[in-house]
Enzyme design. Structure first.
Site, PDB file in Angstrom:
ATOM      1  N   HIS A   1       0.854  -1.203   0.000  1.00  0.00           N
ATOM      2  CA  HIS A   1       0.000   0.000   0.000  1.00  0.00           C
ATOM      3  C   HIS A   1       0.878   1.236   0.000  1.00  0.00           C
ATOM      4  CE1 HIS A   1      -4.263  -1.292   0.895  1.00  0.00           C
ATOM      5  NE2 HIS A   1      -3.606  -2.425   0.920  1.00  0.00           N
TER       6      HIS A   1
ATOM      7  N   TYR B   1       4.221   6.054  10.318  1.00  0.00           N
ATOM      8  CA  TYR B   1       3.308   4.957   9.970  1.00  0.00           C
ATOM      9  C   TYR B   1       4.032   3.899   9.131  1.00  0.00           C
ATOM     10  CZ  TYR B   1      -1.150   2.683   8.954  1.00  0.00           C
ATOM     11  OH  TYR B   1      -2.185   1.769   8.900  1.00  0.00           O
TER      12      TYR B   1
HETATM   13  C1  PHB Z   1      -5.532  -4.711  10.428  1.00  0.00           C
HETATM   14  O1  PHB Z   1      -5.513  -4.868   9.190  1.00  0.00           O
HETATM   15  O2  PHB Z   1      -5.819  -5.630  11.229  1.00  0.00           O
HETATM   16  C2  PHB Z   1      -5.172  -3.354  11.004  1.00  0.00           C
HETATM   17  C3  PHB Z   1      -4.842  -2.306  10.138  1.00  0.00           C
HETATM   18  C4  PHB Z   1      -4.502  -1.061  10.670  1.00  0.00           C
HETATM   19  C5  PHB Z   1      -4.508  -0.902  12.055  1.00  0.00           C
HETATM   20  C6  PHB Z   1      -4.846  -1.955  12.918  1.00  0.00           C
HETATM   21  C7  PHB Z   1      -5.174  -3.189  12.383  1.00  0.00           C
HETATM   22  O3  PHB Z   1      -4.182   0.307  12.599  1.00  0.00           O
END
Ligand code: PHB
Ligand code: FAS
Length: 396
Positions: A72, A387
């Site tokens: 992504h 992130y």
């Molecule tokens: C997930 O795909 O389980 C997921 C994605 C983003 C997050 C937490 C969990 O911040």
């Protein structure tokens, strides 16, 4: 039994550590409380930082992730009644992140352990750490019961990879430990459903509460909504969950969310927790054994990987060159990244959730933080960097 490193816990931290140590010719034995099937049944994280992806690739653990995972370029933030925006890690930093479920990583790690003949002793009980305080002449060992038989493993080091409820952290005297905790006044209801995912991982701030749309593959979606701490899974049948999820998304996104019977449903409370130090004599803590973050920043699994990266590098330096320097600096180095991720997860949790105790002022401040993030490429770059995952600290 005798080995160089006893690893307590066969979650992502424990099995990844055993793989990397093996690649440096360092022996380990993994002790796991549960049956393998139980470990493999857990549904948790999904977002892998670019640094985590690198570690998996460098250690021959990425073939299935590269085949089935989904890169992504960023994540999307939406909030009630306004246009959504992308925090674009690719455009900002030239870095992507990968969406690939922790369950799949766990399967890949166990398969690698089987391939190399890694001793993983499952369904062990009464694990106790002995003489691990680093006292002169101490002889660290771990005792446990398996199949009704009491056993002992002599070792040189112990890696506590046994999660938040494990025994390792608690084997460090309270007088030595400093713990920091923040409990949030809500939980996340997480569901899995065989429906087409939204195109982006999308976080939503809505007066009804936080929501998140994530991804496992083209036909499998993971959704979360903020729920009250006292809520139980049985309070959320599908015919209540789907309308509530859609009510929180902007209309055009809600229209794209397909409904189907959910195949997994669980509620997890949100907390931030850090226990310092992450080393006590011959014991080194990795992952949830030392720290917990709210899943808002998708950091939990990634921090387990960064701890393992630092510890395995330190053990390789010790066994390869006889230098203890990285073992001595492990706790401080790992904690720098832990606290950075704890802060990011705390920031995103405060930014995207509705807090029962918020005053009108707090609510306004939150909305203008979101507004600033939407309109400032500098604010977005700072969040994108966190992130996608900060680079690991280099050593000479
Ligand atoms: C997930 O795909 O389980 C997921 C994605 C983003 C997050 C937490 C969990 O911040
Ligand atoms: P783990 O808890 O995964 O593994 C510890 C292992 O040690 C377990 O297998 C346990 O059985 C074993 N163990 C415990 N005590 C033992 C003992 N005494 N003897 C032997 N073995 C023992 N992170 C994200 O990034 N995104 C998410 O969406 C997300 N969702 C989550 C949802 C839930 C319900 C939970 C609990 C966590 C979630 N996390 C998420 C965080 C999670 O992914 C962890 O960060 C990750 O599993 C950490 O891996 P480990 O440190 O290996 O700990």
């Amino acid at each position: 039994m005798k080995t160089q490193v006893v690893i307590i816990g066969s979650g992502p931290a424990g099995l990844l550590l055993s793989e990397i140590l093996h690649r440096h010719g360092i022996e380990s034995v993994v002790l796991e409380r549960s049956a393998r099937e139980h470990v493999l049944s857990r549904i948790r994280a999904g977002v892998l930082e670019s640094t985590t992806v690198d570690v998996l690739r460098e250690n021959g653990l990425a073939a299935r992730m590269d085949a089935e995972g989904h890169p992504h370029d960023g994540m999307r933030i939406a909030w009630a009644g306004r246009d959504s925006f992308m925090v674009d890690t690719q455009a900002t930093l030239g870095r992507r992140f990968m969406v690939y479920g922790q369950t799949s990583i766990q399967e890949d790690l166990y398969a690698a352990a089987d391939r190399r003949g890694q001793p993983v002793l499952t369904e062990v009980a009464d694990v106790v750490l002995h003489e691990h305080d680093g006292a002169p002449g101490a002889k660290p060992c771990v005792t446990f019961v398996q199949g009704g038989e009491k056993r002992r493993i002599d070792c040189e080091f112990i890696a506590g990879c046994d999660g938040f409820h494990g025994v390792s952290r608690r084997s460090i005297p309270e007088s030595v430990r400093k713990e920091y905790e923040k409990v949030y006044p809500f939980g996340w209801l997480g569901v899995m459903a065989r429906v087409k995912p939204l195109p982006d991982i999308t976080y939503v701030n809505h007066p009804r509460g936080f929501a998140l749309a994530s991804y496992r593959n083209e036909k499998l979606s993971r959704f979360y909504i903020q729920v009250a701490l006292e809520d139980k899974v049985e309070d959320w049948p599908d015919d209540r969950f789907w309308p509530e999820l859609k009510a929180r998304f902007p209309a055009e996104m809600a229209a794209a969310i397909e409904e189907d019977a959910t195949i997994e449903k669980s509620i997890a409370p949100l907390r931030s927790f850090v226990s310092e130090p992450m080393r006590y004599g011959a014991l080194f803590l990795c992952g949830d054994a030392a720290h917990i973050v709210p899943p808002t920043g998708a950091k939990g699994l990634n921090l387990a990987v960064s701890d393992v990266f630092y510890l395995s590098r330190a053990l390789a330096r010790w066994y390869g060159q006889g230098k203890p320097d990285l073992l001595d600096s492990y706790s401080a180095m790992a904690l720098r990244r832990v606290w950075s991720s704890v802060r990011t997860s705390w920031y995103l949790t405060n930014l995207l959730h509705r807090f029962p105790h918020f005053s009108e002022f707090d609510q306004k401040a939150q909305e203008y933080e979101l507004d600033y993030l939407k309109n400032s490429r500098f604010a977005q770059a700072a969040l994108a960097e966190q992130y996608a995952g900060l680079a690991y600290e280099k050593v000479d």
